[in-house]
Motif scaffolding. Structure first.
Motif, short mmCIF file in Angstrom:
data_model
loop_
_atom_site.label_atom_id
_atom_site.label_comp_id
_atom_site.label_asym_id
_atom_site.label_seq_id
_atom_site.Cartn_x
_atom_site.Cartn_y
_atom_site.Cartn_z
N GLY A 1 14.22 -10.80 17.71
CA GLY A 1 14.51 -9.61 18.49
C GLY A 1 14.91 -8.40 17.65
N LEU A 2 15.29 -8.63 16.41
CA LEU A 2 15.63 -7.52 15.52
C LEU A 2 14.41 -6.65 15.24
CD1 LEU A 2 17.90 -9.43 12.98
CD2 LEU A 2 18.66 -7.80 14.73
N THR A 3 13.23 -7.22 15.30
CA THR A 3 12.01 -6.47 14.99
C THR A 3 10.98 -6.49 16.11
OG1 THR A 3 11.14 -8.44 13.86
CG2 THR A 3 12.23 -6.79 12.49
N ASN A 4 11.19 -7.29 17.14
CA ASN A 4 10.25 -7.40 18.25
C ASN A 4 10.96 -6.99 19.53
OD1 ASN A 4 8.63 -8.34 20.42
ND2 ASN A 4 7.68 -9.87 19.10
N HIS A 5 10.64 -5.80 20.04
CA HIS A 5 11.38 -5.28 21.19
C HIS A 5 11.13 -6.10 22.46
CE1 HIS A 5 7.51 -3.32 22.14
NE2 HIS A 5 7.96 -3.17 23.36
N LEU A 6 9.96 -6.74 22.57
CA LEU A 6 9.69 -7.53 23.77
C LEU A 6 10.59 -8.77 23.83
CD1 LEU A 6 5.79 -7.34 23.98
CD2 LEU A 6 7.50 -5.94 25.16
N VAL A 7 10.84 -9.39 22.69
CA VAL A 7 11.77 -10.53 22.64
C VAL A 7 13.18 -10.04 22.94
CG1 VAL A 7 12.79 -12.31 21.17
CG2 VAL A 7 10.33 -11.85 21.05
N TRP A 8 13.56 -8.91 22.34
CA TRP A 8 14.90 -8.35 22.58
C TRP A 8 15.11 -8.06 24.05
CZ3 TRP A 8 17.40 -4.24 24.67
CH2 TRP A 8 18.72 -4.02 24.27
N CYS A 9 14.09 -7.50 24.71
CA CYS A 9 14.20 -7.17 26.13
C CYS A 9 14.42 -8.41 26.98
CB CYS A 9 12.95 -6.43 26.59
SG CYS A 9 12.76 -4.77 25.88
N LYS A 10 13.75 -9.51 26.64
CA LYS A 10 13.97 -10.76 27.38
C LYS A 10 15.39 -11.27 27.18
CE LYS A 10 9.12 -12.27 26.95
NZ LYS A 10 8.74 -12.37 28.37
N LEU A 11 15.90 -11.15 25.96
CA LEU A 11 17.28 -11.55 25.70
C LEU A 11 18.26 -10.70 26.50
CD1 LEU A 11 16.97 -12.01 21.85
CD2 LEU A 11 17.67 -13.82 23.43
N ARG A 12 18.00 -9.39 26.55
CA ARG A 12 18.92 -8.49 27.27
C ARG A 12 18.91 -8.78 28.76
NH1 ARG A 12 22.39 -6.77 29.30
NH2 ARG A 12 23.40 -4.72 29.25
N ALA A 13 17.72 -9.03 29.31
CA ALA A 13 17.63 -9.35 30.74
C ALA A 13 18.29 -10.69 31.04
CB ALA A 13 16.17 -9.36 31.18
#
Length: 425
Positions: free
Chosen positions: A392-404
Motif C-alpha cells: 500500500g505504500l506504493t499501490n494506491h488501490l491496495v491502500w484504499c482497500k486497507l482504508r475502507a
C-alpha cells in the motif's frame, strides 16, 4: 429518455438542479439517476446549460463510485446504465451535506477570518450543512443534527448514525485524496451526501460525486484548478468561458478513469515447509485476494533442502516484481530466518501454532540471530494484511482497500454496540 428504453421507467421521484430520479417499475428498490446538462452556482443564483455536462458528470460519478466500491465503501451505486444515467439503490436522502477539507479556501475563509488560504488541516476539517436552499444551506453543529431527530426509511438518525457518517466522510475523502495524488492532483475539499437504503435500512454513500462536488488543484496550484470553482469565479458567462469550463470538466472525467488503475504491482509468495500446512497457507492466499494481491504457494524446507529454498528465492527475485515472502513452518522454523538472511525483500513468519508444542515452537520465529529482520505474525489474515500494508505504500488501490477495511471494522463495532444497548434497555 431514449437511452433508457430497456428499463421500465416509472414516475419521477425527485428532481434537483443537476439530476432527476426515476423509479424502475420492474426492479423494486432501484432507481435511475439521470444527469442534466445544467450547471449552477450559489444555490442556482447562477445557472446555465452546458452541452454534454450530463455525460461528463455521469462518467465521473460512475468512475468515482466504482473506485469506492472496489475499495469496500458501501454506496447506493449499482451500475452505469447509459452515457447520462446510472442505476442506484433507492434511498431516502439525509438532508445534510458533509464537507471535508484538507486545505483552507473558499467559504471557509469567509467564515473564519484570519485563516490564510492554503492552511492545511491535519486531521481533516469536517463541516455539516443543512440542505435548505431558502436559507442558503446553513452550517449546523452535530448537536443540531442530533436534535433534528430525522427518521428516514424507518431509521432514526441518532448518535450512532451521525458517527458513522462522520467517520465515513473522512475515509471517503482520504481514499479519493490518495487516488488523485497519483495524478499529481491535490483534493482540496469535497462535499458528499448519505442516504438510507429503503430495503436494508442501511446508511450508504448516495447522490453523486462529480466535478461539482470537490476542488481539485493540479500540482497543488490553485491557479490550475479544474473544478466548478472556475465557473463560480466567472465575471461574465460567455460562450468562450463556458467552453473553458467544459474543457476542465472533460479533463477531470478523462483522468478520473486513471484512478481505477495502478502501475505498481506486487505479489506474496508463501513458502511452506510441508503440505500439512496447506490449509494455513490457503487462508493467507484468500486474505491476499481480498486486497487484490496475487499470492503464490510453494513447498520448500530450509532444513532439508536449503539449496532448493534459495533457488526458489532467486526465481522470484529475478523477474523484478516486488515480492513479500511469507514463511510458514512449524516446530523449528528455519525457513523464515534463512530467507531473511539471504534476501533484501520483506519476510514475514506466520508459523502454524499447534496446541501441544506451540508455546515452545514459536520462539524459533521470535528469537533470531543478529542481522535478520523478519517479522512474526501468527494470524494468516493479519500476515496478509501486513503484506498489503507494505504494498500500500506504493499501490494506491491496495491502500484504499486497507482504508475502507478500517472503516468497515469500526462501523461493525459501532452497530454491534448500538444493538447491544438496545437489548439491554
Amino acid at each position: 429518455m431514449a437511452s433508457t428504453q430497456e428499463l421500465n421507467i416509472g414516475q419521477k421521484l425527485n428532481e434537483g438542479k443537476t439530476k432527476q430520479i426515476f423509479e424502475i417499475v420492474d426492479q423494486p428498490g432501484l432507481v435511475l439517476v439521470q444527469s442534466k446538462d445544467q450547471i449552477t452556482a450559489g444555490n442556482a443564483v447562477r445557472k446555465d446549460q452546458m452541452e454534454g455536462k450530463a455525460a461528463i458528470a455521469n462518467k465521473t460519478t460512475s468512475c468515482v463510485f466504482g473506485l469506492l466500491q472496489e475499495s469496500g465503501i458501501k454506496t447506493a451505486f449499482v451500475r452505469q446504465h447509459s452515457d447520462t444515467a446510472f442505476v442506484a439503490a433507492h434511498c431516502e436522502m439525509i438532508p445534510i451535506e458533509w464537507v471535508c477539507r484538507r486545505v483552507a479556501t473558499g467559504s471557509f475563509l469567509k467564515r473564519n477570518p484570519g485563516v490564510k488560504e492554503g492552511y492545511r488541516f491535519s486531521p481533516l476539517k469536517m463541516e455539516i450543512f443543512f440542505k435548505d436552499d431558502a436559507n442558503n444551506d446553513p452550517q449546523w453543529s452535530e448537536e443540531q443534527l442530533l436534535e433534528a431527530k430525522f427518521c428516514l426509511a424507518g431509521l432514526d438518525i441518532g448518535r450512532c448514525e451521525v458517527d458513522i457518517m462522520s467517520r465515513s466522510t473522512v475515509a471517503i475523502f482520504e481514499i479519493l485524496e490518495k487516488a488523485w495524488a497519483t495524478q499529481n492532483c491535490t483534493l482540496v475539499d469535497m462535499k458528499i451526501e448519505f442516504g438510507v437504503n429503503v430495503k436494508t435500512q442501511e446508511i450508504v454513500l448516495a447522490d453523486v460525486i462529480d466535478n461539482d462536488s470537490w476542488r481539485l488543484w493540479p500540482s497543488g496550484d490553485r491557479s490550475q484548478q479544474k473544478d466548478k470553482q472556475v465557473y463560480r469565479d466567472l465575471k461574465e458567462v460567455t460562450p468562450e468561458a463556458m467552453q473553458m469550463v467544459k474543457r476542465n470538466f472533460e479533463w477531470v472525467s478523462e483522468r478520473v478513469k486513471l484512478l481505477l488503475e495502478s502501475e505498481a504491482n506486487g505479489r506474496v509468495v508463501v513458502l511452506m515447509g510441508s503440505t500439512s500446512d496447506l490449509a494455513h497457507c490457503e487462508k493467507i492466499k484468500k486474505a491476499c485476494s481480498s486486497y487484490g494481491i496475487p499470492c503464490v504457494l510453494r513447498v520448500t524446507s530450509a532444513h532439508k533442502g536449503p539449496d532448493e529454498t534459495l533457488r526458489i528465492k532467486a526465481e522470484y527475485e529475478g523477474d523484478g516484481i516486488p515480492t513479500v515472502f511469507v514463511a510458514v513452518a512449524g516446530r523449528s522454523n528455519g525457513l523464515g530466518p534463512v530467507m531473511s538472511g539471504n534476501t533484501a525483500y520483506p519476510v514475514i513468519n506466520c508459523p502454524p501454532i499447534t496446541p501441544d508444542w506451540g508455546s515452545q515452537d514459536v520462539w524459533s520465529s521470535l528469537r533470531l540471530p543478529s542481522g535478520l529482520g523478519c517479522s512474526t505474525i501468527l494470524s494468516p489474515d493479519a500476515a496478509a494484511q501486513f503484506a498489503a500494508q507494505i504494498f500500500g505504500l506504493t499501490n494506491h488501490l491496495v491502500w484504499c482497500k486497507l482504508r475502507a477495511s478500517m472503516l468497515n471494522t469500526w462501523v461493525g463495532l459501532k452497530v454491534a454496540d448500538k444493538k447491544l444497548q438496545a437489548c439491554s434497555l
